[in-house]
Design a protein around this motif. Structure first.
Motif, PDB file in Angstrom:
ATOM      1  N   ILE A  11       7.570 -54.158  -9.409  1.00  0.00           N
ATOM      2  CA  ILE A  11       8.680 -53.309  -9.853  1.00  0.00           C
ATOM      3  C   ILE A  11       9.406 -52.736  -8.644  1.00  0.00           C
ATOM      4  CG2 ILE A  11       9.291 -51.171 -11.073  1.00  0.00           C
ATOM      5  CD1 ILE A  11       8.517 -53.372 -13.000  1.00  0.00           C
ATOM      6  N   SER A  12       8.658 -52.186  -7.713  1.00  0.00           N
ATOM      7  CA  SER A  12       9.280 -51.601  -6.519  1.00  0.00           C
ATOM      8  C   SER A  12      10.045 -52.653  -5.724  1.00  0.00           C
ATOM      9  CB  SER A  12       8.208 -50.970  -5.624  1.00  0.00           C
ATOM     10  OG  SER A  12       7.640 -49.858  -6.259  1.00  0.00           O
ATOM     11  N   ALA A  13       9.462 -53.821  -5.538  1.00  0.00           N
ATOM     12  CA  ALA A  13      10.109 -54.877  -4.756  1.00  0.00           C
ATOM     13  C   ALA A  13      11.384 -55.370  -5.423  1.00  0.00           C
ATOM     14  CB  ALA A  13       9.137 -56.037  -4.558  1.00  0.00           C
ATOM     15  N   LEU A  14      11.318 -55.593  -6.717  1.00  0.00           N
ATOM     16  CA  LEU A  14      12.457 -56.155  -7.436  1.00  0.00           C
ATOM     17  C   LEU A  14      13.582 -55.147  -7.643  1.00  0.00           C
ATOM     18  CD1 LEU A  14      10.524 -58.215 -10.123  1.00  0.00           C
ATOM     19  CD2 LEU A  14      11.772 -59.112  -8.141  1.00  0.00           C
ATOM     20  N   LEU A  15      13.226 -53.886  -7.841  1.00  0.00           N
ATOM     21  CA  LEU A  15      14.244 -52.897  -8.197  1.00  0.00           C
ATOM     22  C   LEU A  15      14.696 -52.006  -7.048  1.00  0.00           C
ATOM     23  CD1 LEU A  15      13.072 -51.784 -11.739  1.00  0.00           C
ATOM     24  CD2 LEU A  15      14.568 -53.665 -11.072  1.00  0.00           C
ATOM     25  N   PRO A  20       7.587 -53.100  -0.369  1.00  0.00           N
ATOM     26  CA  PRO A  20       7.140 -54.127  -1.317  1.00  0.00           C
ATOM     27  C   PRO A  20       7.975 -55.406  -1.264  1.00  0.00           C
ATOM     28  CG  PRO A  20       7.034 -52.000  -2.366  1.00  0.00           C
ATOM     29  CD  PRO A  20       7.761 -51.807  -1.046  1.00  0.00           C
ATOM     30  N   SER A  21       9.280 -55.282  -1.023  1.00  0.00           N
ATOM     31  CA  SER A  21      10.105 -56.489  -0.945  1.00  0.00           C
ATOM     32  C   SER A  21       9.770 -57.313   0.293  1.00  0.00           C
ATOM     33  CB  SER A  21      11.589 -56.147  -0.986  1.00  0.00           C
ATOM     34  OG  SER A  21      11.981 -55.503   0.194  1.00  0.00           O
ATOM     35  N   GLN A  22       9.264 -56.661   1.330  1.00  0.00           N
ATOM     36  CA  GLN A  22       8.838 -57.395   2.521  1.00  0.00           C
ATOM     37  C   GLN A  22       7.649 -58.298   2.210  1.00  0.00           C
ATOM     38  OE1 GLN A  22       8.380 -54.855   5.974  1.00  0.00           O
ATOM     39  NE2 GLN A  22      10.219 -53.701   5.440  1.00  0.00           N
ATOM     40  N   ILE A  23       6.825 -57.870   1.268  1.00  0.00           N
ATOM     41  CA  ILE A  23       5.689 -58.701   0.857  1.00  0.00           C
ATOM     42  C   ILE A  23       6.201 -59.954   0.144  1.00  0.00           C
ATOM     43  CG2 ILE A  23       3.630 -58.807  -0.620  1.00  0.00           C
ATOM     44  CD1 ILE A  23       3.342 -55.752  -0.039  1.00  0.00           C
ATOM     45  N   LEU A  24       7.199 -59.803  -0.716  1.00  0.00           N
ATOM     46  CA  LEU A  24       7.796 -60.965  -1.363  1.00  0.00           C
ATOM     47  C   LEU A  24       8.428 -61.888  -0.323  1.00  0.00           C
ATOM     48  CD1 LEU A  24       9.499 -59.497  -4.565  1.00  0.00           C
ATOM     49  CD2 LEU A  24       7.183 -60.391  -4.280  1.00  0.00           C
ATOM     50  N   HIS A  25       9.036 -61.311   0.687  1.00  0.00           N
ATOM     51  CA  HIS A  25       9.652 -62.102   1.751  1.00  0.00           C
ATOM     52  C   HIS A  25       8.596 -62.934   2.491  1.00  0.00           C
ATOM     53  CE1 HIS A  25      12.779 -63.239   4.528  1.00  0.00           C
ATOM     54  NE2 HIS A  25      12.045 -62.832   5.541  1.00  0.00           N
TER      55      HIS A  25
END
Length: 104
Positions: A11-15, A20-25
């Protein structure tokens, strides 16, 4: 490295992005592999449907979900619970045709 992300991280990464988005990266760079389960995806779907996230979903342009597949058994459904199901070619032609024409 293989990891499982809790729903609050998704939720944090997507929104909101941030750490958290760095983990998706890292996953997009093939530095880590993110594993998910059906129950985790179900919880994520339920959580994202909460009213309190609607405005943030719109801001981040996450208002439509897609399942992109070559599996004919899924493609015949056309959509499932509001999630559109498309072949990769159809998805690219529908939303990124100009980019494909410029690169190809």
């Amino acid at each position: 490295m293989r990891v499982v992300l809790d729903v609050n991280i998704w939720i944090s990464a997507l929104l909101w992005g941030g750490l958290p988005s760095q983990i998706l990266h890292l996953s997009r760079q093939n530095k880590i592999t993110i594993f998910v389960s059906e129950s985790l995806l179900g919880e994520l779907e339920t959580t994202l449907k909460r009213t309190k996230f609607k405005n943030q979903l719109k801001k981040r342009n996450h208002t439509v979900e897609y399942l992109i597949t070559g599996d004919q058994d899924l493609l015949v459904l056309d959509n499932f619970r509001g999630i559109l199901i498309m072949k990769p070619t159809d998805f690219l032609n529908c939303y990124f045709l100009s980019e494909r024409n410029n690169n190809g």
